[in-house]
Enzyme design. Structure first.
Site, PDB file in Angstrom:
ATOM      1  N   LYS A 104      38.772   6.042   3.278  1.00 57.27           N
ATOM      2  CA  LYS A 104      37.812   5.603   2.735  1.00 57.27           C
ATOM      3  C   LYS A 104      38.725   5.832   1.362  1.00 57.27           C
ATOM      4  O   LYS A 104      38.452   6.911   0.749  1.00 57.27           O
ATOM      5  CB  LYS A 104      36.434   5.809   1.810  1.00 57.27           C
ATOM      6  CG  LYS A 104      34.857   4.683   1.947  1.00 57.27           C
ATOM      7  CD  LYS A 104      33.940   5.004   1.777  1.00 57.27           C
ATOM      8  CE  LYS A 104      33.084   4.562   0.757  1.00 57.27           C
ATOM      9  NZ  LYS A 104      31.949   4.325   0.313  1.00 57.27           N
TER      10      LYS A 104
ATOM     11  N   LYS B 191      37.233   8.062  -5.372  1.00 57.40           N
ATOM     12  CA  LYS B 191      37.456   8.844  -6.481  1.00 57.40           C
ATOM     13  C   LYS B 191      38.297  10.538  -6.779  1.00 57.40           C
ATOM     14  O   LYS B 191      38.755  10.550  -7.323  1.00 57.40           O
ATOM     15  CB  LYS B 191      36.920   8.454  -7.780  1.00 57.40           C
ATOM     16  CG  LYS B 191      36.349   7.282  -9.093  1.00 57.40           C
ATOM     17  CD  LYS B 191      34.989   7.637  -9.264  1.00 57.40           C
ATOM     18  CE  LYS B 191      33.947   5.777  -9.505  1.00 57.40           C
ATOM     19  NZ  LYS B 191      33.162   6.047 -10.151  1.00 57.40           N
TER      20      LYS B 191
ATOM     21  N   LYS C  61      30.209  18.287   0.821  1.00 53.68           N
ATOM     22  CA  LYS C  61      31.133  18.429  -0.433  1.00 53.68           C
ATOM     23  C   LYS C  61      30.717  19.945  -0.781  1.00 53.68           C
ATOM     24  O   LYS C  61      31.919  20.218  -0.887  1.00 53.68           O
ATOM     25  CB  LYS C  61      30.020  17.542  -1.505  1.00 53.68           C
ATOM     26  CG  LYS C  61      30.218  16.183  -1.355  1.00 53.68           C
ATOM     27  CD  LYS C  61      29.743  15.097  -2.805  1.00 53.68           C
ATOM     28  CE  LYS C  61      29.546  13.740  -3.195  1.00 53.68           C
ATOM     29  NZ  LYS C  61      28.931  13.413  -4.011  1.00 53.68           N
TER      30      LYS C  61
END
Ligand code: TRP
Length: 343
Positions: free
Chosen positions: A205, A208, A113
């Protein structure tokens, strides 16, 4: 004997998708009979990356409503919002002060991230796993259902509890060994660990945070949108659906979805679709998805139309969660030597 306790949570960032449902929430539902279950909406985690204050409350409420719509039963589970139980932030601070910085710097999810965010990375993002450890440890959770991507975080929670709190601060028992202050949780590996992949790339994957909305089906997508997204999903030139061919991640993923959503199971789905072309398969998958989501969407609408219904559940959940969490926090405060002034 009391039931073993389970705790889990999902972030209220945007709408929950098939990956959240099939990989997590659907399994929580089954745990409710055999376990003492705590499910929270982890809104404090949602602000570790830039967030929209105009959406946080609504996203928190709708995430909780979706838990209920998916079958989480407030009569058997404690459903609550993380930020409403202040012990989460407080324990996170205490754990921060005993957790080595380099344990956090080597977290894979942080590194991934952080790369995306450049120099905007917050302290909160680095600290995310410590807050998650607090979530788990506050409730003396015996087990935590975790997917592959959260295993490292659970391992960290175990290390903090065992090495940094119990070993250092546990009062010595009769045998000279430190007694446990915090329960050391075990991972709960779920059967048929459904890992749902992106519709536009079978090797990553469903997420969101993927900017392409066509990559995921959310639990509240209307039927036409579901059908459209599946129609556009990535395919390959080969005829026939199959599992486990490393050259064909999309076939594996979509067939896996069909197996679960149609209720047929993997074997029956595989033989049914073995000779099917994509053009024949996709409408079948779309229909199975629409039908599987229909009761969830209906229940969600009912809940949201009843003013205060979800809030009532969350208010109740907060009461119970707060009691349990407060007692644990007290234990840690005492073990760390804080002044205690009786009321
Ligand atoms: N990090 C988890 C995820 O992204 C969410 C989470 C926060 C969580 N606190 C937790 C999961 C405690 C289980 C237990 O999936």
């Amino acid at each position: 004997m009391s039931k073993p306790r389970v705790l889990s949570g999902v972030q209220p960032t945007g709408a929950l998708h098939l990956g959240n449902w099939l990989g997590a929430i659907r399994n929580w539902v089954e745990l409710q009979d055999s376990h003492d279950t705590f499910f929270c909406v982890v809104d404090l985690h949602a602000i570790t990356v830039p967030h929209d204050p105009a959406r946080l409350a609504e996203d928190t409420l709708s995430t909780a409503a979706l838990y209920l719509a998916c079958g989480i039963d407030p009569a058997r589970s404690t459903v609550f919002v993380q930020s409403q139980v202040s012990a989460h932030s407080e324990l996170a601070w205490l754990l921060n002060c005993v957790t080595p910085l380099n344990w956090l710097e080597r977290m894979i999810q942080f590194k991934e991230k952080a790369i995306k965010q450049g120099d905007q990375v917050s302290m909160g993002l680095l600290d995310y796993p410590v807050l998650m450890a607090a979530d788990i440890l506050l409730y003396d959770a015996d087990r935590v259902p975790v997917g592959e991507d959260q295993k490292q975080h659970l391992e960290l929670a175990r290390d903090i509890a065992q090495q940094r709190i119990n070993a250092r601060f546990g009062p010595k028992g009769a045998d000279g060994e430190p007694e446990a202050i915090l329960k050391v949780p075990e991972p709960l590996i779920l059967k048929e660990g459904a890992r749902v992949m992106s519709l536009t790339d079978g090797s990553s994957k469903m997420s969101k945070s993927d900017p392409n909305e066509g990559s995921r089906i959310t639990l509240l997508d209307p039927p036409e949108l579901i059908t459209k997204k599946i129609k556009r999903a990535k395919t390959d030139p080969t005829m026939g659906l199959e599992f486990g061919n490393p050259e064909r991640p999309e076939a594996d993923n979509l067939l896996g979805l069909y197996a679960i959503l149609s209720g047929r199971g993997r074997e029956a789905a595989a033989s049914e679709c073995a000779a099917m072309g994509w053009g024949q398969f996709k409408p079948l998958l779309a229909e199975a998805t629409v039908e599987a989501l229909r009761p969830v969407q209906e229940r969600y609408r009912e809940l949201r139309q009843d003013p205060g219904a979800v809030e009532t559940v969350l208010r109740q959940g907060r009461l119970r969660a707060d009691q349990v969490a407060h007692a644990t926090l007290q234990r840690v405060r005492e073990a760390l030597g804080f002044l205690v002034i009786p009321a």
